[in-house]
Scaffold this motif. Structure first.
Motif, PDB file in Angstrom:
ATOM      1  N   PRO A   1       0.685   4.563   0.446  1.00 13.42           N
ATOM      2  CA  PRO A   1       0.769   5.542   1.534  1.00 13.42           C
ATOM      3  C   PRO A   1       1.549   5.055   2.756  1.00 13.42           C
ATOM      4  CG  PRO A   1      -1.432   5.561   0.588  1.00 13.42           C
ATOM      5  CD  PRO A   1      -0.709   4.398  -0.029  1.00 13.42           C
ATOM      6  N   ASN A   2       1.774   3.754   2.894  1.00 12.26           N
ATOM      7  CA  ASN A   2       2.556   3.271   4.036  1.00 12.26           C
ATOM      8  C   ASN A   2       4.050   3.540   3.874  1.00 12.26           C
ATOM      9  OD1 ASN A   2       0.325   2.327   5.452  1.00 12.26           O
ATOM     10  ND2 ASN A   2       0.406   0.297   4.489  1.00 12.26           N
TER      11      ASN A   2
ATOM     12  N   ASN B   1       0.070  12.495  -7.309  1.00 13.87           N
ATOM     13  CA  ASN B   1      -0.715  12.874  -6.123  1.00 13.87           C
ATOM     14  C   ASN B   1      -2.067  12.181  -6.089  1.00 13.87           C
ATOM     15  OD1 ASN B   1       1.254  14.710  -5.144  1.00 13.87           O
ATOM     16  ND2 ASN B   1       0.573  16.238  -6.646  1.00 13.87           N
ATOM     17  N   ARG B   2      -2.228  11.157  -6.919  1.00 11.25           N
ATOM     18  CA  ARG B   2      -3.514  10.468  -6.984  1.00 11.25           C
ATOM     19  C   ARG B   2      -3.713   9.566  -5.776  1.00 11.25           C
ATOM     20  NH1 ARG B   2      -2.997   7.939 -12.865  1.00 11.25           N
ATOM     21  NH2 ARG B   2      -0.839   7.796 -12.119  1.00 11.25           N
ATOM     22  N   THR B   3      -4.968   9.407  -5.395  1.00  8.87           N
ATOM     23  CA  THR B   3      -5.326   8.600  -4.228  1.00  8.87           C
ATOM     24  C   THR B   3      -5.506   7.145  -4.638  1.00  8.87           C
ATOM     25  OG1 THR B   3      -6.459  10.501  -3.226  1.00  8.87           O
ATOM     26  CG2 THR B   3      -7.002   8.310  -2.357  1.00  8.87           C
ATOM     27  N   PRO B   4      -4.927   6.215  -3.886  1.00 10.75           N
ATOM     28  CA  PRO B   4      -5.135   4.797  -4.208  1.00 10.75           C
ATOM     29  C   PRO B   4      -6.613   4.432  -4.176  1.00 10.75           C
ATOM     30  CG  PRO B   4      -3.351   5.052  -2.628  1.00 10.75           C
ATOM     31  CD  PRO B   4      -3.998   6.397  -2.747  1.00 10.75           C
ATOM     32  N   THR B   5      -7.010   3.547  -5.062  1.00  4.60           N
ATOM     33  CA  THR B   5      -8.403   3.100  -5.117  1.00  4.60           C
ATOM     34  C   THR B   5      -8.597   1.745  -4.463  1.00  4.60           C
ATOM     35  OG1 THR B   5      -8.005   2.159  -7.309  1.00  4.60           O
ATOM     36  CG2 THR B   5      -8.841   4.415  -7.222  1.00  4.60           C
TER      37      THR B   5
ATOM     38  N   TYR C   1       0.845  -1.201   0.000  1.00  5.24           N
ATOM     39  CA  TYR C   1       0.000   0.000   0.000  1.00  5.24           C
ATOM     40  C   TYR C   1       0.879   1.250   0.000  1.00  5.24           C
ATOM     41  CZ  TYR C   1      -3.856   3.110   1.339  1.00  5.24           C
ATOM     42  OH  TYR C   1      -4.810   4.115   1.371  1.00  5.24           O
TER      43      TYR C   1
ATOM     44  N   GLN D   1      -6.844  -0.922  -1.066  1.00  5.04           N
ATOM     45  CA  GLN D   1      -5.905  -1.104   0.033  1.00  5.04           C
ATOM     46  C   GLN D   1      -5.426  -2.546   0.146  1.00  5.04           C
ATOM     47  OE1 GLN D   1      -6.924   0.683   3.798  1.00  5.04           O
ATOM     48  NE2 GLN D   1      -8.149   2.282   2.819  1.00  5.04           N
TER      49      GLN D   1
ATOM     50  N   ASN E   1      -0.974   1.950  -5.812  1.00  6.33           N
ATOM     51  CA  ASN E   1       0.147   2.857  -6.055  1.00  6.33           C
ATOM     52  C   ASN E   1      -0.082   3.591  -7.371  1.00  6.33           C
ATOM     53  OD1 ASN E   1       2.406   1.861  -3.907  1.00  6.33           O
ATOM     54  ND2 ASN E   1       1.290   0.091  -4.708  1.00  6.33           N
TER      55      ASN E   1
END
Length: 539
Positions: A129-130, A152-156, A127, A158, A148
């Motif tokens: 952000p970890n 700056n995109r947010t993961p869809t 993941y 986890q 990943n």
């Protein structure tokens, strides 16, 4: 990475090279021949950067994890994967893999090791952000891209969509594309399991866990990680695999290898797996048959950070490389205990070719000065290195050569620890050129290419990015045979020779010493001390 290490090499298959190292196979077994089953072995290391498996890419942390965890696969003396905690790892097409675990393994808190232990740990490591250093090692598994997305995109997602639990001991792993080296890769730190006790309710790893790891290996943590001082482990009697022949291991953390060398002489340290350069000339006289050598996979190099515009011109980088007398440094600084490197992968690997770097790695001081002047190379150069690795002498020698051959001012800038150096590079702080070393995580050319030079490689601290390189490595990893994969990997290596993001310097062998208290001491291709066979004398 030391970041993760060879007398002069003749290019031979790994099995043949190992057979040539007679001094290692004849390792003396006195005075601790029978051994004290409750004795504690002390091993000198530097401060690890991390100990969470998916975040551990340095050799010092990796050595500690060797004690505390059992990988799915290990490697035999021919560098071939063999089953460890896995009972089997099978595939019909290179894309869908089935992993069956051996029963009976438990974590040191008594929790059974199941496929959930792996799925939980792998999802955490994958993941984005970890921020795990080993994140990229999960990139072959389906669902990684959603975790990943880049920029700056947010993961869809986890969780890795490619992980499927079949039962307590069986999991199915679906890759995004066929990957011929996947079984070998499973021996790397990032693929170790973690117990439930490691995680908070929100899925993050509890902060105290890293200082008191709960693993599933032959040793368990004794107390907590005393930073910059020691990590101690003791035998885990419930371990179902091969039992170690000692009662525990004390990893003594040193900031200076010379001090560690002195401690082995006085029997206050048992094993030092690598020596400071000034000690190489005297080790044979000081330790006699307790100074040993073995094949290693380590590759030493100087890196150019892409965020430093001083080195943006490839001709500047080539001129610097041509101004370095590799052979002279090997002879005068390392007492011929290493060999000059003019390629980007280790000679221990299938697919290695001599002198892939070409003219850029040939010592030619006259041509180097002319090219440097024509390219408006900087008047001042800095080389940053970690002082806890015994690098001062050779870095200063390189600086002297650059000063003499290019007419520049060169400063050798020490950082106390490798972790400090890597943190500065990650923050894009001014470090100039910097030294790194790499020992393979698993035996494949791909392991020298993807982590070190791919755009999102776990150890690409210098920021090299070439889409053509990324594509060639990816195509190689998707081949069904090793020979066809190697052809793509070699084309990718040719791009490194053209772009020169790093300067190859040396291939190392393991040069290690040990006290009179221990016997059965060996150091493997990865630079790790074998913690199972080593024995200590009775107190």
């Amino acid at each position: 990475m030391q970041v993760r290490r060879l007398a002069t090499w003749t290019v031979l298959p790994v099995v043949a090279m190992i057979g040539l190292v007679a001094c290692d196979s004849a390792n003396p077994k006195s005075p601790a021949q029978n051994g004290d089953p409750n004795g504690v072995v002390s091993i000198g290391i530097a401060e690890p950067e991390h100990l969470i498996p998916s975040n551990t890419t340095d050799i010092y942390g990796g050595q500690v994890l060797q004690a505390l965890f059992t990988p799915l696969v290990a490697y035999d003396r021919n560098a071939e994967p063999v089953m460890a905690q896995a009972a089997s790892v099978t595939t019909a097409d290179g894309r869908v893999w089935r992993i069956r675990l051996k029963p009976g393994y438990t974590f040191h808190n008594g929790e059974p090791v199941t496929v959930d232990s792996y799925i939980r740990a792998w999802n955490y490591g994958a993941y984005g952000p970890n921020g795990q250093n080993g994140n990229y090692y999960f990139s072959h598994i389906a669902g990684y891209a959603a975790m990943n997305p880049g920029g700056n995109r947010t993961p869809t997602a986890q969780e890795l969509s490619g992980l499927k639990r079949l039962d307590d001991l069986t999991m199915q792993v679906t890759l995004s594309a066929p990957y011929s080296d996947f079984k070998s890769e499973l021996g790397y730190n990032a693929f170790l399991p973690l117990p439930r006790a490691a995680f908070a309710a929100d899925g993050s790893i509890l902060k105290p866990f890293e200082d008191h790891l709960v693993g599933d290996g032959p040793f368990k943590m004794k107390g907590t990680w005393t930073h910059d001082q020691a990590i101690e482990v003791e035998r885990y009697d419930a371990f179902p695999g091969e039992k170690p022949r000692s009662g525990g291991v004390l990893f003594k953390i040193y900031q200076d290898l010379g001090t560690a060398y002195d401690d082995v002489q006085t029997n206050t340290l048992d094993v030092l797996p690598t020596l400071a350069t000034p000690n190489l000339a005297t080790a044979a006289a000081d330790f006699h048959d307790r100074y040993q050598h073995s094949p290693a996979s380590s590759f030493e190099f100087l890196a150019f950070p892409t965020f430093d515009q001083k080195y943006a011109d490839v001709n500047v980088r080539k001129a610097i490389s041509m101004a370095i007398d590799r052979d002279g440094i090997v002879k005068t600084i390392f007492a011929n205990s290493q060999s000059s490197a003019r390629s980007f992968v280790s000679p221990v690997l299938q697919g290695y070719r001599d002198n892939t770097c070409g003219a850029a790695c040939q010592y030619n001081p006259i041509a180097a000065r002319q090219l440097y002047a024509a390219s408006n190379g900087p008047a001042d150069i800095k080389i940053t290195y970690n002082a806890d690795g015994g690098h001062r002498e050779w870095v200063e020698a390189v600086c002297n050569q650059l000063h003499h051959n290019l007419g520049v001012t060169c400063v050798a800038a020490p950082q106390a620890k490798l972790a400090d150096l890597l943190q500065k590079v990650q923050r894009k702080q001014s470090v100039g050129m910097f030294r790194l070393g790499w020992s393979m995580d698993y035996p494949s050319m791909e392991d020298y290419l993807t982590p070190l030079y791919s755009t999102h490689g776990a150890a690409n601290y210098y920021g090299y990015s070439n889409p053509q390189f990324d594509q060639l490595v990816r195509q190689g990893s998707e081949q069904s045979t090793e020979d066809s994969a190697i052809r793509y990997y070699q084309r990718a290596e040719d791009l490194l020779a053209r772009d020169l993001p790093v300067i190859p310097l040396r291939f190392k062998q393991n040069n290690y010493i040990f006290s009179t208290r221990v016997s059965n001491v060996s150091v493997d291709l990865f630079g790790y001390v074998d913690l199972t066979d080593i024995t200590t004398s009775a107190a």
